[in-house]
Design an enzyme around this catalytic site. Structure first.
Site, PDB file in Angstrom:
ATOM      1  N   GLU A   1     -17.807  15.251  -8.682  1.00  0.00           N
ATOM      2  CA  GLU A   1     -18.828  14.259  -9.011  1.00  0.00           C
ATOM      3  C   GLU A   1     -18.411  12.901  -8.457  1.00  0.00           C
ATOM      4  OE1 GLU A   1     -21.267  15.653 -12.681  1.00  0.00           O
ATOM      5  OE2 GLU A   1     -19.664  14.356 -13.360  1.00  0.00           O
TER       6      GLU A   1
ATOM      7  N   GLY B   1     -25.896   8.965 -11.932  1.00  0.00           N
ATOM      8  CA  GLY B   1     -26.897   8.155 -12.624  1.00  0.00           C
ATOM      9  C   GLY B   1     -27.442   7.018 -11.775  1.00  0.00           C
TER      10      GLY B   1
ATOM     11  N   GLU C   1     -16.884   9.394 -16.764  1.00  0.00           N
ATOM     12  CA  GLU C   1     -17.183   8.436 -17.842  1.00  0.00           C
ATOM     13  C   GLU C   1     -16.051   8.427 -18.877  1.00  0.00           C
ATOM     14  OE1 GLU C   1     -21.129   9.930 -18.622  1.00  0.00           O
ATOM     15  OE2 GLU C   1     -21.746   9.155 -16.666  1.00  0.00           O
TER      16      GLU C   1
ATOM     17  N   ASN D   1     -25.363  18.502 -18.507  1.00  0.00           N
ATOM     18  CA  ASN D   1     -24.547  17.588 -19.316  1.00  0.00           C
ATOM     19  C   ASN D   1     -25.499  16.554 -19.916  1.00  0.00           C
ATOM     20  OD1 ASN D   1     -22.823  15.708 -20.383  1.00  0.00           O
ATOM     21  ND2 ASN D   1     -21.917  15.070 -18.435  1.00  0.00           N
TER      22      ASN D   1
ATOM     23  N   SER E   1     -26.751  12.733  -9.527  1.00  0.00           N
ATOM     24  CA  SER E   1     -28.157  12.547  -9.148  1.00  0.00           C
ATOM     25  C   SER E   1     -28.791  13.786  -8.518  1.00  0.00           C
ATOM     26  CB  SER E   1     -28.314  11.329  -8.222  1.00  0.00           C
ATOM     27  OG  SER E   1     -27.921  10.143  -8.915  1.00  0.00           O
TER      28      SER E   1
ATOM     29  N   LYS F   1     -24.906  14.322 -21.940  1.00  0.00           N
ATOM     30  CA  LYS F   1     -24.238  13.047 -22.275  1.00  0.00           C
ATOM     31  C   LYS F   1     -24.654  12.631 -23.700  1.00  0.00           C
ATOM     32  CE  LYS F   1     -23.858  12.115 -17.410  1.00  0.00           C
ATOM     33  NZ  LYS F   1     -23.717  11.158 -16.318  1.00  0.00           N
TER      34      LYS F   1
ATOM     35  N   HIS G   1     -14.498  14.100 -17.332  1.00  0.00           N
ATOM     36  CA  HIS G   1     -15.675  13.471 -16.714  1.00  0.00           C
ATOM     37  C   HIS G   1     -15.329  12.022 -16.368  1.00  0.00           C
ATOM     38  CE1 HIS G   1     -19.678  11.798 -16.184  1.00  0.00           C
ATOM     39  NE2 HIS G   1     -20.085  13.040 -15.971  1.00  0.00           N
TER      40      HIS G   1
HETATM   41  O1  LIG Z   1     -22.438  12.857 -14.506  1.00  0.00           O
HETATM   42  C1  LIG Z   1     -23.222  13.732 -14.209  1.00  0.00           C
HETATM   43  C2  LIG Z   1     -23.126  15.076 -14.789  1.00  0.00           C
HETATM   44  O2  LIG Z   1     -21.925  15.245 -15.459  1.00  0.00           O
HETATM   45  C3  LIG Z   1     -24.334  13.465 -13.260  1.00  0.00           C
HETATM   46  O3  LIG Z   1     -25.259  12.667 -13.896  1.00  0.00           O
HETATM   47  P1  LIG Z   1     -26.692  12.405 -13.201  1.00  0.00           P
HETATM   48  O4  LIG Z   1     -27.226  13.765 -12.812  1.00  0.00           O
HETATM   49  O5  LIG Z   1     -27.504  11.732 -14.263  1.00  0.00           O
HETATM   50  O6  LIG Z   1     -26.423  11.550 -12.002  1.00  0.00           O
END
Ligand SMILES: O=C(CO)COP(=O)(O)O
Length: 250
Positions: free
Chosen positions: A167, A173, A97, A9, A212, A11, A95
């Site tokens: 997640e 992150g 976010e 992903n 992560s 982002k 997601h």
């Molecule tokens: O949100 C994520 C994947 O959708 C995970 O992000 P990170 O791997 O940067 O922690």
């Protein structure tokens, strides 16, 4: 038998100048020998570039979001059929976010899952608790609520055409990964929750872990019995790191 799946992903990252070398390296690395299924989800505007870089390869591509509507006066939105038109196989839905920054509710997420499946895209449905919820010991209730909002709308059999990603928000992150045991516990809960409605769907269901995941922790996480792959954020922007994770999954 579940075939592991690793999805990058991206982002809101990337530019054309760096996307192409990244895609080429991922493609070459996967074709040189990765047993897992691999996909990347770049921003919408780069999906056509991803399609031309990955066409005919072992790497699939998908989007990070979609509209719940099929077409019409929805300025700024992207329809499921458009993603299909660009050869997308997957679409990330719900997601954290999107849920926290853009107000996506359980019910909107369910509509998006339906819209994705209607366009023959495989939704990657994201679920997971916040740090506060974990500390209040309500992880199980939160994840079940998020799952049930979709299951009640689509029915358990339609879950055979979806992927779940667990997640934990506190691990995204932050560099703070769930331990393999913490992740396995929730993955096991998800699978048994689905199994209560259909053991055959639960047995085949891919449940990815995200939060992560890096080259140096992927092997432990991905070797847990109910973790079938990863949804990778930051580490998917680096070909070497991403390929290390793909190899750990395969
Ligand atoms: O949100 C994520 C994947 O959708 C995970 O992000 P990170 O791997 O940067 O922690």
């Amino acid at each position: 038998m579940r075939k592991p799946l690793v999805v990058g992903n991206w982002k809101m990252n990337g530019l054309r100048a760096t996307n192409r070398p990244l895609l080429d390296s991922v493609r070459e690395g996967v074709e040189a020998g990765v047993a897992a299924e691999v996909a990347v989800c770049p921003p919408f505007v780069y999906l056509a570039d991803a399609a031309s870089a990955l066409q005919g390869s072992a790497v699939s591509w998908g989007a990070q979001n979609l509209s719940q509507h099929e077409a019409g006066a929805y300025t700024g939105e992207v329809a499921p059929s458009m993603l299909r038109d660009l050869g997308c196989r997957f679409v990330i839905v719900g997601h954290s976010e999107r849920r926290t920054l853009y107000g996506e509710t359980d019910s909107l997420v369910a509509e998006k899952v339906i819209a994705a499946q209607g366009a023959e895209l495989t939704p990657i449905l994201c679920v997971g608790e916040s740090l506060e919820e974990r500390e209040q010991d309500v992880t199980e209730q939160v994840v079940k609520r998020q799952l049930d909002a979709v299951l009640e709308r689509i029915g358990v059999s339609a879950l055979s055409k979806a992927v779940i990603a667990y997640e934990p928000i506190w691990a995204i992150g932050t560099g703070r990964t769930a331990t393999p045991e913490q992740a396995q516990e929730v993955h096991g809960l998800i699978r048994s929750h689905v199994a209560a409605q259909s053991s055959s769907v639960a047995e085949e269901l891919l449940i990815l872990y995200g939060g992560s995941v890096k080259g140096n922790n992927a092997t432990q996480l991905l070797s847990m019995p109910d973790i079938d792959g990863g949804l990778i954020g930051g580490a998917s922007l680096n070909a070497e790191e991403f390929l290390t994770i793909c190899q750990a999954a395969g």
